[in-house]
Enzyme design. Structure first.
Site, PDB file in Angstrom:
ATOM      1  N   HIS A 149       0.812  -1.216   0.000  1.00  0.00           N
ATOM      2  CA  HIS A 149       0.000   0.000   0.000  1.00  0.00           C
ATOM      3  C   HIS A 149       0.848   1.270   0.000  1.00  0.00           C
ATOM      4  O   HIS A 149       1.224   1.771   1.058  1.00  0.00           O
ATOM      5  CB  HIS A 149      -0.914  -0.046   1.233  1.00  0.00           C
ATOM      6  N   ARG A 169       1.603   8.736  -6.623  1.00  0.00           N
ATOM      7  CA  ARG A 169       1.043   9.962  -7.251  1.00  0.00           C
ATOM      8  C   ARG A 169       1.444  10.160  -8.707  1.00  0.00           C
ATOM      9  O   ARG A 169       1.421  11.299  -9.192  1.00  0.00           O
ATOM     10  CB  ARG A 169       1.484  11.205  -6.459  1.00  0.00           C
ATOM     11  N   ASN A 185      -5.144   5.709  -7.173  1.00  0.00           N
ATOM     12  CA  ASN A 185      -5.798   7.030  -7.107  1.00  0.00           C
ATOM     13  C   ASN A 185      -4.880   8.122  -7.663  1.00  0.00           C
ATOM     14  O   ASN A 185      -4.564   9.101  -7.009  1.00  0.00           O
ATOM     15  CB  ASN A 185      -6.296   7.368  -5.693  1.00  0.00           C
ATOM     16  N   ASN A 196      -6.741   8.918   6.890  1.00  0.00           N
ATOM     17  CA  ASN A 196      -7.947   8.093   6.821  1.00  0.00           C
ATOM     18  C   ASN A 196      -7.590   6.626   6.651  1.00  0.00           C
ATOM     19  O   ASN A 196      -6.748   6.334   5.808  1.00  0.00           O
ATOM     20  CB  ASN A 196      -8.819   8.513   5.625  1.00  0.00           C
ATOM     21  N   ASP A 254       0.821   2.584   3.686  1.00  0.00           N
ATOM     22  CA  ASP A 254      -0.091   3.620   3.171  1.00  0.00           C
ATOM     23  C   ASP A 254       0.670   4.940   2.996  1.00  0.00           C
ATOM     24  O   ASP A 254       0.155   6.015   3.311  1.00  0.00           O
ATOM     25  CB  ASP A 254      -1.310   3.793   4.097  1.00  0.00           C
ATOM     26  N   HIS A 269       1.858  14.346   0.708  1.00  0.00           N
ATOM     27  CA  HIS A 269       1.136  15.572   0.353  1.00  0.00           C
ATOM     28  C   HIS A 269       2.091  16.746   0.535  1.00  0.00           C
ATOM     29  O   HIS A 269       2.976  16.708   1.398  1.00  0.00           O
ATOM     30  CB  HIS A 269      -0.089  15.770   1.254  1.00  0.00           C
ATOM     31  N   PRO A 276      -5.855  14.187   3.946  1.00  0.00           N
ATOM     32  CA  PRO A 276      -5.440  13.125   4.861  1.00  0.00           C
ATOM     33  C   PRO A 276      -4.297  12.297   4.280  1.00  0.00           C
ATOM     34  O   PRO A 276      -4.210  12.143   3.064  1.00  0.00           O
ATOM     35  CB  PRO A 276      -6.713  12.266   4.971  1.00  0.00           C
TER      36      PRO A 276
HETATM   37  C1  NCD Z   1      -4.626   8.365   1.070  1.00  0.00           C
HETATM   38  C2  NCD Z   1      -4.111   9.308   0.010  1.00  0.00           C
HETATM   39  O1  NCD Z   1      -3.623  10.369   0.354  1.00  0.00           O
HETATM   40  O2  NCD Z   1      -4.139   8.955  -1.191  1.00  0.00           O
HETATM   41  N1  NCD Z   1      -4.903   9.111   2.265  1.00  0.00           N
HETATM   42  C3  NCD Z   1      -5.046   8.617   3.506  1.00  0.00           C
HETATM   43  O3  NCD Z   1      -5.413   9.368   4.415  1.00  0.00           O
HETATM   44  N2  NCD Z   1      -4.788   7.360   3.791  1.00  0.00           N
HETATM   45  C4  NCD Z   1      -5.811   7.623   0.583  1.00  0.00           C
HETATM   46  C5  NCD Z   1      -6.140   6.397   1.382  1.00  0.00           C
HETATM   47  O4  NCD Z   1      -5.268   5.567   1.678  1.00  0.00           O
HETATM   48  O5  NCD Z   1      -7.304   6.179   1.700  1.00  0.00           O
HETATM   49 ZN    ZN Z   2      -3.964   4.538   0.795  1.00  0.00          ZN
HETATM   50 ZN    ZN Z   3      -7.353   4.103   2.104  1.00  0.00          ZN
END
Ligand code: NCD
Ligand code: ZN
Ligand code: ZN
Length: 379
Positions: free
Chosen positions: A18, A22, A52, A235, A262, A266, A279
């Site tokens: 995960h 970007r 995404n 999130n 994850d 940003h 997030p």
């Molecule tokens: C993730 C993102 O920034 O793409 N953000 C997050 O808070 N985890 C998206 C995600 O993993 O849901």
């Molecule tokens: Zn994610």
């Molecule tokens: Zn997620």
């Protein structure tokens, strides 16, 4: 080159199911090169990048782009996840066969939960034939619309919130669908104590359910928002002490299959006020020190850490983790359990710096990462 690994730990390269690189579309936050450098600096030799992006990874053309760009740098194995639904819009299924054929190893609309149960059921029915897991960001976004966990901190700060039941409901639904369809569901970034019980129950029933946990959800409670502000916004959100404790306890009993970062970069301007900030937290270089802290606290053994960060996630996407056996892929990480270092502009490889651990002293450092027999990172 002869590597002297005296006093160091040698393990199969880490596998992260995960990450957000970007690329294409938001390369001011990260791209496949900067993300790959952060990955190998964190000991990862294989990562699964989330779809995404802009455009999303929902067509063979975008899959090809990701594969070609990562192959051209050749630093880290970057495997794309494709979207479950076209454009991540939740309206119709993507062409999962075409995406799989093009090289996707998993499917997810991450960030946009798959809410439509009939679509999730269809995707899971296909998953068995596709031999690829359907992942889901489990938070019913009709119930979880706010900024941070629903609790004392959201009340104190007067912030809109995201309650744990939003996550638990979707997690339970996906487990039920997996149970009936026989499809492989992979629950992304599990954060709640009840969620641990749900997954344990369905595993006991023989459902093909796997799950991951993010190191930050094992380390921080919602109170971290009071210290780090928007850099602690993610999130699903950081939860309560009881949740953190339940996740920690589940690391060693087989309920949690793997650790996934994850890694969600940003830009600084996107991380201003907590209520409006995007997030996400970067995590590729901090995962090992965070997990080693839990080893030191005796929540898990070093062997279990390697299972959670390498061999188990590899199994979930049907690849072989690097091993030390002769003839096996030489994807190897060598790390120092005790070495202290600081994540700052000198050591950070990501284009972004959004983590509560920025500037903090961390214990445990990757010294070498070897990918396909080549040194791709050296401290
Ligand atoms: C993730 C993102 O920034 O793409 N953000 C997050 O808070 N985890 C998206 C995600 O993993 O849901
Ligand atoms: Zn994610
Ligand atoms: Zn997620």
């Amino acid at each position: 080159e002869i590597i002297d690994a005296k006093g160091l730990i040698v393990a199969p390269g880490f596998v992260d199911l995960h990450v957000h690189f970007r690329d294409p579309g938001q390369t001011y936050k990260e791209d496949i090169l900067s993300g790959s450098k952060a990955a190998v600096a964190g000991g990862y030799t294989t990562v699964v990048c989330m779809p995404n992006t802009e455009p999303p990874i929902d067509s063979p053309e975008v899959v090809e782009y990701v594969k070609a760009k990562s192959k051209c740098w050749g630093i880290c194995n970057v495997l794309p996840a494709g979207t479950v639904t076209r454009g991540r819009k939740g309206k119709e299924l993507s062409d999962l066969w075409a995406l799989k054929e093009a090289g996707c190893v998993a499917f997810t609309d991450d960030g946009a939960p798959v809410i439509d149960s009939s679509l999730m059921k269809k995707a899971l029915e296909l998953s068995a034939q596709l031999k690829a897991p359907v992942m889901n960001h489990c938070e019913d976004d009709r119930v979880a619309m706010g900024a941070i966990n629903e609790g004392e901190v959201s009340a104190l700060l007067g912030l809109s919130s995201r309650p744990p039941e939003a996550e638990d409901m979707l997690n339970a639904r996906d487990c039920v669908l997996s149970y009936y369809t026989g499809g492989h569901v992979h629950i992304q970034h599990l954060t709640t104590a009840l969620g641990v019980d749900i997954i344990r129950y369905f595993k006991g029933k023989g459902a093909r359910v796997t799950c991951e946990v993010n190191p930050y959800h094992l380390l921080f409670t919602e109170e971290e928002l009071l210290r780090s502000g928007a850099n602690a916004k993610v999130n699903p959100p950081l939860r309560k002490k009881e949740d953190v404790e339940a996740l920690r306890e589940a690391l060693s009993d087989g309920t949690i299959d793997c650790v996934a970062t994850d890694h969600a970069p940003h830009a600084v301007f996107e991380k201003g006020r907590v209520d409006t900030a995007m997030p996400g937290i970067i995590g590729l270089q901090t995962a090992l020190p965070v997990m080693l802290e839990l080893v030191a606290k005796e929540y898990l053994s070093l062997i279990k850490l390697v299972e959670l960060m390498s061999t188990n996630p590899a199994k979930i996407i049907g690849i072989e983790a690097g091993t030390l056996a002769e003839g096996a892929p030489a994807d190897i990480v060598i790390f120092d359990l005790k070495k202290e270092w600081i994540l700052d502009d000198e050591t950070n490889f990501s284009k972004s710096r959004n983590t509560p651990l920025w500037g903090k002293t961390l214990t445990g450092k990757v010294i070498y990462t070897i990918k396909g027999g080549k040194v791709v990172y050296k401290d």
